[in-house]
Structure formats: C-alpha cells, structure tokens
Design a protein around this motif. Sequence first.
Motif, PDB file in Angstrom:
ATOM      1  N   THR A  37      16.284 -11.141  23.540  1.00 58.24           N
ATOM      2  CA  THR A  37      16.157  -9.794  22.988  1.00 58.24           C
ATOM      3  C   THR A  37      17.367  -9.019  23.482  1.00 58.24           C
ATOM      4  OG1 THR A  37      13.738  -9.886  23.034  1.00 58.24           O
ATOM      5  CG2 THR A  37      14.764  -7.704  22.854  1.00 58.24           C
ATOM      6  N   VAL A  38      18.332  -8.831  22.598  1.00 62.81           N
ATOM      7  CA  VAL A  38      19.618  -8.242  22.961  1.00 62.81           C
ATOM      8  C   VAL A  38      19.672  -6.800  22.473  1.00 62.81           C
ATOM      9  CG1 VAL A  38      22.126  -8.362  22.608  1.00 62.81           C
ATOM     10  CG2 VAL A  38      20.798 -10.464  22.951  1.00 62.81           C
ATOM     11  N   VAL A  39      20.030  -5.890  23.372  1.00 65.30           N
ATOM     12  CA  VAL A  39      20.157  -4.471  23.046  1.00 65.30           C
ATOM     13  C   VAL A  39      21.575  -4.027  23.357  1.00 65.30           C
ATOM     14  CG1 VAL A  39      19.294  -2.147  23.488  1.00 65.30           C
ATOM     15  CG2 VAL A  39      17.736  -4.095  23.637  1.00 65.30           C
ATOM     16  N   SER A  40      22.197  -3.324  22.412  1.00 65.83           N
ATOM     17  CA  SER A  40      23.559  -2.856  22.610  1.00 65.83           C
ATOM     18  C   SER A  40      23.798  -1.609  21.777  1.00 65.83           C
ATOM     19  CB  SER A  40      24.570  -3.942  22.217  1.00 65.83           C
ATOM     20  OG  SER A  40      25.897  -3.494  22.402  1.00 65.83           O
ATOM     21  N   GLU A  41      24.874  -0.918  22.114  1.00 66.59           N
ATOM     22  CA  GLU A  41      25.312   0.200  21.275  1.00 66.59           C
ATOM     23  C   GLU A  41      25.976  -0.351  20.019  1.00 66.59           C
ATOM     24  OE1 GLU A  41      27.849   2.550  23.699  1.00 66.59           O
ATOM     25  OE2 GLU A  41      26.285   3.036  25.152  1.00 66.59           O
ATOM     26  N   ARG A  42      25.791   0.356  18.926  1.00 71.29           N
ATOM     27  CA  ARG A  42      26.313  -0.143  17.649  1.00 71.29           C
ATOM     28  C   ARG A  42      27.833  -0.284  17.641  1.00 71.29           C
ATOM     29  NH1 ARG A  42      22.909   3.443  13.201  1.00 71.29           N
ATOM     30  NH2 ARG A  42      20.850   3.245  14.185  1.00 71.29           N
ATOM     31  N   ASP A  43      28.523   0.608  18.367  1.00 67.91           N
ATOM     32  CA  ASP A  43      29.981   0.563  18.322  1.00 67.91           C
ATOM     33  C   ASP A  43      30.555  -0.617  19.123  1.00 67.91           C
ATOM     34  OD1 ASP A  43      29.511   1.396  20.890  1.00 67.91           O
ATOM     35  OD2 ASP A  43      30.501   3.340  20.692  1.00 67.91           O
ATOM     36  N   LYS A  44      29.691  -1.418  19.762  1.00 69.07           N
ATOM     37  CA  LYS A  44      30.163  -2.597  20.479  1.00 69.07           C
ATOM     38  C   LYS A  44      30.033  -3.873  19.658  1.00 69.07           C
ATOM     39  CE  LYS A  44      29.767  -0.530  24.959  1.00 69.07           C
ATOM     40  NZ  LYS A  44      29.196  -0.532  26.316  1.00 69.07           N
ATOM     41  N   ILE A  45      29.630  -3.704  18.396  1.00 71.93           N
ATOM     42  CA  ILE A  45      29.633  -4.830  17.460  1.00 71.93           C
ATOM     43  C   ILE A  45      31.048  -4.996  16.923  1.00 71.93           C
ATOM     44  CG2 ILE A  45      28.764  -5.693  15.251  1.00 71.93           C
ATOM     45  CD1 ILE A  45      26.207  -4.120  15.784  1.00 71.93           C
ATOM     46  N   VAL A  46      31.556  -6.219  16.958  1.00 69.27           N
ATOM     47  CA  VAL A  46      32.931  -6.453  16.489  1.00 69.27           C
ATOM     48  C   VAL A  46      32.985  -7.208  15.171  1.00 69.27           C
ATOM     49  CG1 VAL A  46      33.901  -6.394  18.810  1.00 69.27           C
ATOM     50  CG2 VAL A  46      33.114  -8.572  17.886  1.00 69.27           C
ATOM     51  N   LYS A  47      31.862  -7.823  14.768  1.00 71.47           N
ATOM     52  CA  LYS A  47      31.921  -8.621  13.547  1.00 71.47           C
ATOM     53  C   LYS A  47      30.523  -8.880  13.021  1.00 71.47           C
ATOM     54  CE  LYS A  47      33.889 -13.031  11.908  1.00 71.47           C
ATOM     55  NZ  LYS A  47      34.574 -14.277  12.351  1.00 71.47           N
ATOM     56  N   LEU A  48      30.376  -8.849  11.671  1.00 71.84           N
ATOM     57  CA  LEU A  48      29.131  -9.201  10.989  1.00 71.84           C
ATOM     58  C   LEU A  48      29.433 -10.264   9.941  1.00 71.84           C
ATOM     59  CD1 LEU A  48      27.404  -5.775  10.199  1.00 71.84           C
ATOM     60  CD2 LEU A  48      26.746  -7.401  11.960  1.00 71.84           C
ATOM     61  N   GLU A  49      28.531 -11.244   9.822  1.00 71.42           N
ATOM     62  CA  GLU A  49      28.703 -12.255   8.779  1.00 71.42           C
ATOM     63  C   GLU A  49      27.356 -12.601   8.152  1.00 71.42           C
ATOM     64  OE1 GLU A  49      32.677 -14.980   9.562  1.00 71.42           O
ATOM     65  OE2 GLU A  49      30.706 -15.817   9.967  1.00 71.42           O
ATOM     66  N   LEU A  50      27.393 -12.928   6.884  1.00 72.80           N
ATOM     67  CA  LEU A  50      26.236 -13.392   6.131  1.00 72.80           C
ATOM     68  C   LEU A  50      26.478 -14.852   5.770  1.00 72.80           C
ATOM     69  CD1 LEU A  50      24.441 -11.531   3.238  1.00 72.80           C
ATOM     70  CD2 LEU A  50      25.141 -13.903   2.936  1.00 72.80           C
ATOM     71  N   HIS A  51      25.581 -15.743   6.205  1.00 74.82           N
ATOM     72  CA  HIS A  51      25.709 -17.171   5.939  1.00 74.82           C
ATOM     73  C   HIS A  51      24.620 -17.605   4.963  1.00 74.82           C
ATOM     74  CE1 HIS A  51      28.037 -18.234   9.901  1.00 74.82           C
ATOM     75  NE2 HIS A  51      28.562 -17.230   9.234  1.00 74.82           N
ATOM     76  N   GLN A  52      25.032 -18.368   3.942  1.00 74.09           N
ATOM     77  CA  GLN A  52      24.091 -18.853   2.937  1.00 74.09           C
ATOM     78  C   GLN A  52      24.476 -20.245   2.474  1.00 74.09           C
ATOM     79  OE1 GLN A  52      24.179 -15.915  -0.264  1.00 74.09           O
ATOM     80  NE2 GLN A  52      21.996 -15.564  -0.018  1.00 74.09           N
TER      81      GLN A  52
END
Length: 487
Positions: free
Chosen positions: A421-436
């Motif tokens: 269960t990972v909690v972080s501030e949104r501005d510390k996200i560096v990358k998003l990907e959608l895999h299908q």
Amino acid sequence: MYREHPLKILKYSAKNIWLLIFPLIRGIYTYHFDKDWFYSWVKGAWFDIAVLGAIILFGFMRWVFSRIDFTREELVHRDGIFIRVNTYIPYKNVSSVTVERPVYLAPFRAVRFRCDTRAGIFKTVDLKLLVSRKTLRAIMHSMPDIDDEKKIKGIPQPTSLSVLLFSIFFSSGFSGTVYLATFFFKGGDIAYKIISRSLNILTAETEKITDNLVLKIPTAAIFIGVFFIASWFLSFIVNIFRYGRFTVECDKKCMKVGYGIIDHKEYRIKNSHINYTDLRQNIIMKLMGAVAVNISCAGYGASKNRLPVLLPVKLEKSLGTNLQVIGIYSGIKNQYRAQPAGIGSYLLNPLIAAAVIIPLHDMFVKLFPRFAELSFFVAVMLEIPAVWFIIVKFVALMTSGVTLYDDKIMIRCSSWTKFHTVVSERDKIVKLELHQNYLQAMSGRCAMCIWFEGEEHKRLKIKAMKVEEVREIEKILGHRLGEKVRA
C-alpha cells in the motif's frame, strides 16, 4: 577546519596495500633451503620496511589533506593530494543523515557519518566520513533535526514484540527454509528406500558396500535440512540485533529513527524528501491486519542488508492519524478497483502451474516407475507453493486499486507474494503507462503502471483496471499516459 578521525589513516593506507607485492616477490626470490636464508632476508629487510613506511606515509598524507569545512549554507569536504576533489553539499538539499556507532569504534571515540541528497543514482552515498565525536557535533549542528517543542505526540513506538515479529517475517528465507528443510527431512527417507530397492538387484558381493552408501543418504539429507533451519535462525538473530532498540520521533519537517543493539544507527530524514511510504504485508500479516511501514528516501536503508523500515510490524488500525504528516494513511478504501472480470490477469499463471504438476508426475512415473514415491513427494511439495500463490493472487485481485485524495495518491497492489500500500504526493509521480494485450483491449481492461521518483525509480503495476478509469486518473494527475499494446 576539521579533519577526519586518525583511524582513517589505516583505511587510506589500505588502498595501497598492493605495494606489499614487492616485499613478497623479494622474499620468494631470496628464499632457499639453507641456514643462511634468514640472514639474507634480514639484510634486505630495509626494503620491506621502506615499502610499509611508504604505504603508511601515503595514508597519513591523504588524511592530512582531507579537510571538513562549514559555511553558512553548505558542508564542504576537500580531499586528494595531487588531484583535489571538493564536495559541496548545501544544507537545504540534504535528504537524510546517517550516524553509525559500531561497538568496535567506541574505544576510539569514532563514528561514521553519511550524508545523502536526491542527486545521483543506484543509492550511492554522497558523502561518507569517519569522524570524532567532537567533529560530529559540529557537523550535526547544521543538519536536519526535530524541534522538541514541536514534536508530534502519540507516534506509535515499536515494541519488543513488533521487532520480534518483523524479524520472523522478514528474515531471509523464512518460508523457503522451512519448505526446504521439510523436503530434505522427508526426501532423505524416500531417497533411501528408492536407492535401497534399486541396489538390491546387485550381487551379494556388493551388498555390504551398498548398505554403507545408502545409510549415509538420510544423514546427509537431515544435515542439509538442519543447515537451512539454522541459516534462517541465524538471520533471525541478526535481525533482532540489527533492529532492536527501535525508536521513532518526528515533527512536521523532520523525523529521527534509531535502531541497532551492537551497530547502532541514527537517521535524520527530511519529511519533504520522502518519495513515498510503503505499507508492506504478506498473506499472514494481511489476515492479522498487520503492516510493516517502509519509506523511500535517499540514504535511508541504503546500507547493505538494511531495509528502509520506519515501523516494524504494527496493527494497521493502531497507526492512528498522527502519522499522516509523513504520508502514512490507513482505513481509506479504493476509489478505482481492479475488476473481478480480469481474474485471468492474476490467476492464469499460478493456475497453469498448479494444473500441470500432477500430469507431469504421472508421465514421470510411467517412464520411471521405481521413482514413483519420490516423484509423488516432489509433486506435493511443488503443489503447496502453487496453491499458496493462487490464494495470494486472488486476495490481490480483491484488494488492488488506486485512490486519489487531497494532493496524495494511494496505490494497493502486489508483487510476487507481498502486498503493498503505497502513499505519495502526486507531484512525485514521474511516469504513467497503460499496458494492454489485444484480448484486454476488446474487454476494455488494462494494466496501469506508475513510476515514482527516487535514486531507483519504483514501478507499481495494478492489473485488471478499467481503461476509462485509467484515463480519468490520467486527467486528474495531469500526466501524459504512455500506452503499450502487445499481442
């Protein structure tokens, strides 16, 4: 101006220990089997002494030229004789500070000091010094520290029981050691029976040798089983000493963590530089409602065999609300959940593994009927972790998801047999990907991958998410969503 502890001379000298190869070569050259050899060696001993003296002198000169300076804004370390290396670390960029007090350095009144920032990769230490206690006090005056008047009250303190449970659950090879020990305890007897039957067809002249060989097999199997149990127990004892005397203090800007019985470590961590908090569980801990709280911050838990644990095993409901200032939230439900219809993403591989074990056993027995008992035992021992993995992944399907609130993001997912269960501030996200894959594209489901900043980018993967929900998350976070479609 300050210098490192004089013990550092020995470490600097050790870097040139290779020069001792010349006295070794001289000793080999002058060696011969007669009474005059020792006299010949002593005559040239001045050369050996000169080399040893040069090694120590170089270490001493390195120590003399290693200086520690302070300015109003930064810590400066100047090192090197011919090539000077100056390291400047602004106080405002310090993420964490480590002070290590091993027992063997206590008589010399020496301590190890480490300082880390968010610069660099692969968990490299930005500055590492061996200093006296006096020098340490001067350094720590400018390092992050908690304000006693603003200290947060009610922080749950680790107890002896929580450290004990943490050592049990996170000692290396806990379940694997028990599993292997069981295999060898039982497998030794089976191997004995099989080999006994096979060797009985030999002539009577070899029966005595056969018995001697066979009788050694159960003993060896039991020895290996005991070895694996002993290795886990040793790891358990080491963890008790490593994480004993665990204390946590914090205010809104900084936290102080200390642990270790023989090798005591004290960490000061800047709260704003924490990348994320990670509440870790295995299936037993999940059933108990217990968690181990880890954090990701440059320098914390970077030492060998150290986990970045902030709180050993605690009941999740007992964490309270006082830890929200450092990103620890509990009792929040998933806003976007993994879809039960995507059960194949979680259970397909473990179901296949569990399904093929028995047919493979049957095929093996047809080819080698003498080994039927051993094959059945191996099949059962393989089936146990396969079924366990099915249970873990089913629980992961029912609990995985994403929640967005305030400026935070909470992600629940699994990795192998561990739950996060990972909690972080949104501005510390560096990358998003959608895999299908193509089948998922037809059903409107996908896997969502999220990377967080840090010296090692952490990737979390939540399977069986709805595509429209992932795109909604993308819009809320304001990140461009990378897409990967595979066959």
